[in-house]
Design an enzyme around this catalytic site. Structure first.
Site, PDB file in Angstrom:
ATOM      1  N   GLU A 117      33.192  38.702  40.661  1.00 30.70           N
ATOM      2  CA  GLU A 117      32.761  37.359  41.070  1.00 30.70           C
ATOM      3  C   GLU A 117      33.599  36.260  40.422  1.00 30.70           C
ATOM      4  OE1 GLU A 117      28.685  34.783  40.766  1.00 30.70           O
ATOM      5  OE2 GLU A 117      28.559  36.950  40.618  1.00 30.70           O
ATOM      6  N   ASP A 118      33.922  36.422  39.112  1.00 29.98           N
ATOM      7  CA  ASP A 118      34.525  35.315  38.357  1.00 29.98           C
ATOM      8  C   ASP A 118      35.984  35.521  37.963  1.00 29.98           C
ATOM      9  OD1 ASP A 118      32.109  34.056  38.459  1.00 29.98           O
ATOM     10  OD2 ASP A 118      31.404  34.809  36.540  1.00 29.98           O
TER      11      ASP A 118
END
Length: 777
Positions: A117-118
């Site tokens: 996600e990051d």
């Protein structure tokens, strides 16, 4: 208190009681974080490995070492809101999972849960490095995380929750990682803004803490509860901390004496037992205060003594010894061993009178039951089980997941996201109590407190509920609104000639499941009629406005309506219009908006000139009045605003020719306009708001209804919002029903619809406010 220095340079004297109170408040704050802030990643990693080695028989930690190094590299340039290196968060999540004694794959996924996600990492890379199982877990958590929650956007939240439950159905470990992630975020919530703190705490209390409870993981559930309470109701939380701290030494001495005496009696009776005492956690005390409408002084079992033994036989033997030592309070004994809770929690609970007349609670369970109570479904995923995420579970784990299957069933049945969200929150309500009853065959059913035979019938099967004509409780005929009591034996009378459920049943049922099944029956039975009716109403509306309906039914225009109202298919929209859930005007205007957006750039020069000429011609037929309204085709006419729906600039409006009093302006969704006879409809005229040549300080009357759970200070909070925006309140009226639900009607002046919408959004964000709507006549 300890930081204040008096004039002589000495610290002022502090009483022992105040000192105890201070220490307890500090401890309560410390208790919600098991790790110090800014601990170095290396120290946390060592702590993780030590924690895994305590329970895992394999000494091979290369996979975990590799996951840690991968995560550290991926997150190396990132910082958290607190300023600490980001890698600390995945490490803390992994430590929480290791405390639950979970398998290595889950811990590796915990370390990598934010990597996709990051950071630059992809699911394919994780599959290649760590295998498809870890990738599935990481992907499950990532998909959930990428959907940003927003308490103002119910649709978005419902969609993200639907995805979360589907991911859980594939592999329950997805939610275990999500719960660990949420727990660490809640522990470090002090670095967020107050608004974000409340939003996250509300979401935790509504969704995540109840899920932890349903899965039986009290280890996580208890801390999520207390942390949510701390940020949602800080005054209540710290007040509880202080009050529990009062006379702490006296209380500890009292519990210590009971523990010592009980241990001695267990030894004498030849029962091998571990005995300890504890103060109940703050949220469970608060829940009792709310449910029983009592102050903390009136709640007598603030602390409990727990007895752990080897076998079920020893549980009942220990109970006999206890009841011989102390006098039990009638009606306060609960046998959750014979009748486990829905999350499979098992224990004997009994409340007794202590030696000095002080009541206290004793819980008796086996070590195995205690492990289930602490770890719940997570106990199934320990290293000793196969870890493919699809291992066939025993009956007890199956029962724990019954509610998840029920939620997935609702997902299939429901196209309306708001309804799904409402059902889910009701079903996961932390404050709801349960009642236990029996089928004629002796099976136990658990229902919400206040349930009726209708709820019971639908808990057996929807076909039983739909064909129900009556009920017998303990052999006697009862009315269908009878409230089920603990221990009732219930028999449902059905008939093939039954016409199906009645709409009145919705007023008496208590369980979310029954309400959903009844609504589904009505929707299914009447759906075909509603679809035809809705289609007719839309076509009629388009015709009345001079539009050709067929031009506006392209798939891309229909999609914009589906997105706006959260429906899955066009038939559901038509059915909603048919049964009155949506206004045909709202839907058609959205179609026109989508059509105009696509077609506005296709105008030729000739069409632009024609339109300009037509507009100039129209201007001659328009009257500009002081009211800011243009009424088409009518000169020198008095215009006034209706008091039933209070239109304001920005609303869609229509004029109605009254007898001798000029034209009255209504909103198009006004109840009175919608229910007009055909004769009266012929008196309607098109009207619109004129663009003011100079900015005027015109104000218009608006009225809203605020629906909320009643609480002290609610009115003050609402009026404060009006004061901050310099809006004059002209009239306010409050009423509260027996269920403590408040309805507050407010009339006030605003300049336009944008100002009104902004005000409504602000009021919706207030604590305990359920909904805000404009009056429509």
């Amino acid at each position: 208190m300890a930081d204040i220095i008096n004039e002589q340079g000495k610290e002022p004297e502090v009483s022992k009681e105040d000192q105890e109170k201070l220490e307890s408040v500090k401890k309560a704050d410390a208790a919600v974080k098991s790790m110090h802030d800014f601990t170095s990643p290396e120290v946390l990693y060592d702590e993780l490995i030590a924690s895994i080695k305590k329970y895992h028989p394999s000494t091979d930690i290369t996979m975990i070492q590799k996951a840690y190094e991968t995560a550290r590299e991926a997150h190396k340039d990132q910082k958290r809101k607190s300023g600490e290196p980001y890698i600390i968060h995945p490490l803390c999540v992994a430590i929480i999972l290791a405390d639950l004694e979970l398998d290595k794959e889950t811990i590796v996924a915990g370390l990598l849960h934010d990597a996709v996600e990051d950071t630059w990492m992809t699911c394919d890379e994780i599959t290649k490095e760590f295998g498809p199982e870890v990738a599935l877990l990481v992907d499950g958590v990532t998909k959930i995380g990428q959907l940003s929650y927003s308490k103002d956007k119910v649709e978005l939240q419902a969609e993200s929750l639907r995805k979360m439950f589907l991911a859980m159905a594939k592999d329950i470990r997805v939610i275990l990682i999500k719960l660990a992630d949420r727990l660490h975020n809640m522990r470090t919530l002090q670095y967020m803004t107050p608004a974000k703190q409340k939003e996250k705490a509300r979401e935790t209390m509504d969704i995540y803490a109840p899920i932890a409870q349903r899965l039986g993981i009290s280890k996580i559930k208890v801390e999520l509860d207390d942390l949510s309470l701390k940020y949602l109701n800080p005054e209540v939380y710290y007040d509880l901390v202080e009050k529990v701290a009062l006379r702490k030494s006296v209380r500890e001495e009292f519990v210590g004496n009971i523990v010592k005496t009980v241990k001695q009696h267990m030894v004498e009776a030849g029962i091998k037992a571990q005995v300890d005492g504890r103060v109940k956690h703050f949220f469970s005390i608060y829940k009792k205060m709310v449910n029983q409408n009592k102050t903390i002084d009136q709640i007598y079992d603030l602390f409990a003594v727990r007895i752990l033994v080897d076998t079920v036989k020893d549980c009942y033997a220990a109970l006999g010894v206890i009841h011989e030592m102390y006098k039990p309070i009638p009606g306060r004994f609960k046998d959750y061993i014979a009748m486990p809770k829905p999350n499979m929690y098992q224990s004997l609970h009994t409340t007794l009178i202590g030696p000095n007349g002080q009541p206290f609670e004793i819980q008796i369970r086996t070590f195995e039951m205690h492990k289930t109570a602490e770890y719940g479904i997570a106990a199934h995923w320990k290293y000793k089980e196969a870890s493919d995420g699809k291992t066939s579970t025993g009956n007890r784990e199956e029962e724990k997941l019954n509610w998840l299957r029920q939620i997935l069933e609702w997902q299939r049945d429901m196209s309306d996201n708001k309804e799904f969200m409402s059902l889910l929150k009701n079903d996961l309500d932390l404050f709801a109590d349960s009642v236990y009853c029996f089928t004629p065959q002796g099976d136990v059913k658990t229902l919400p407190n206040g349930s009726t035979p209708i709820d019971f019938a639908y808990s057996v099967h929807s076909a039983v509920g739909n064909k129900m004509v009556g009920a017998r409780v303990n052999g006697k005929l009862v009315p269908i609104e009878y409230r089920i009591q603990n221990g009732d034996r219930i028999e449902i009378i059905t008939s093939q000639n039954s016409q199906g459920p009645s709409r009145d049943w919705l007023k008496v049922v208590k369980s979310t499941q029954a309400r959903n099944k009844i609504n589904q029956w009505f929707k299914k039975e009447l759906k075909e009629d509603n679809i035809l009716k809705g289609k007719e109403m839309l076509a009629q509306y388009a015709k009345s406005k001079g539009f050709k309906f067929a031009n506006y039914t392209k798939p891309q225009y229909l999609d914009s309506v589906l997105r706006k109202y959260g429906f899955r298919d066009w038939d559901s929209v038509l059915a909603a219009i048919g049964h009155g859930g949506l206004k045909e005007g709202q839907v058609f205007n959205k179609l026109v908006e989508a059509y105009d957006k696509e077609n506005k750039k296709n105008l030729t020069d000739e069409e632009v000139l024609e339109a300009a000429a037509a507009e100039n011609q129209n201007k001659k037929n328009h009257i500009k009045s002081k009211s800011g309204i243009v009424v088409r085709g009518i000169h020198d006419v008095a215009v006034r605003f209706s008091k039933c729906c209070n239109p304001i600039p920005g609303d869609e409006i229509v004029g109605y020719v009254t007898r001798g009093r000029g034209v009255t302006i209504h909103r198009t969704d006004c109840v009175n306009v919608m229910n007009m006879s055909e004769m009266d409809r012929s008196r309607l005229l098109e009207a619109e708001w004129q663009e003011p040549e100079v900015k005027q300080d015109e104000h218009y009357m608006a009225e809203i209804n605020v629906y909320a759970n009643n609480r002290t200070g609610l009115l003050v909070d609402i009026s404060k919002i009006f004061t901050e925006r310099k809006i004059d309140i002209r009239n306010i009226n409050c009423r509260t029903n027996k269920q403590e639900k408040a309805t507050i009607s407010v009339s006030f002046n605003v300049s336009c619809k944008d100002e009104l919408n902004s005000l409504i959004e602000k009021i919706r964000q207030l604590e305990s406010v359920l909904d805000v709507e404009r009056t429509t006549g």
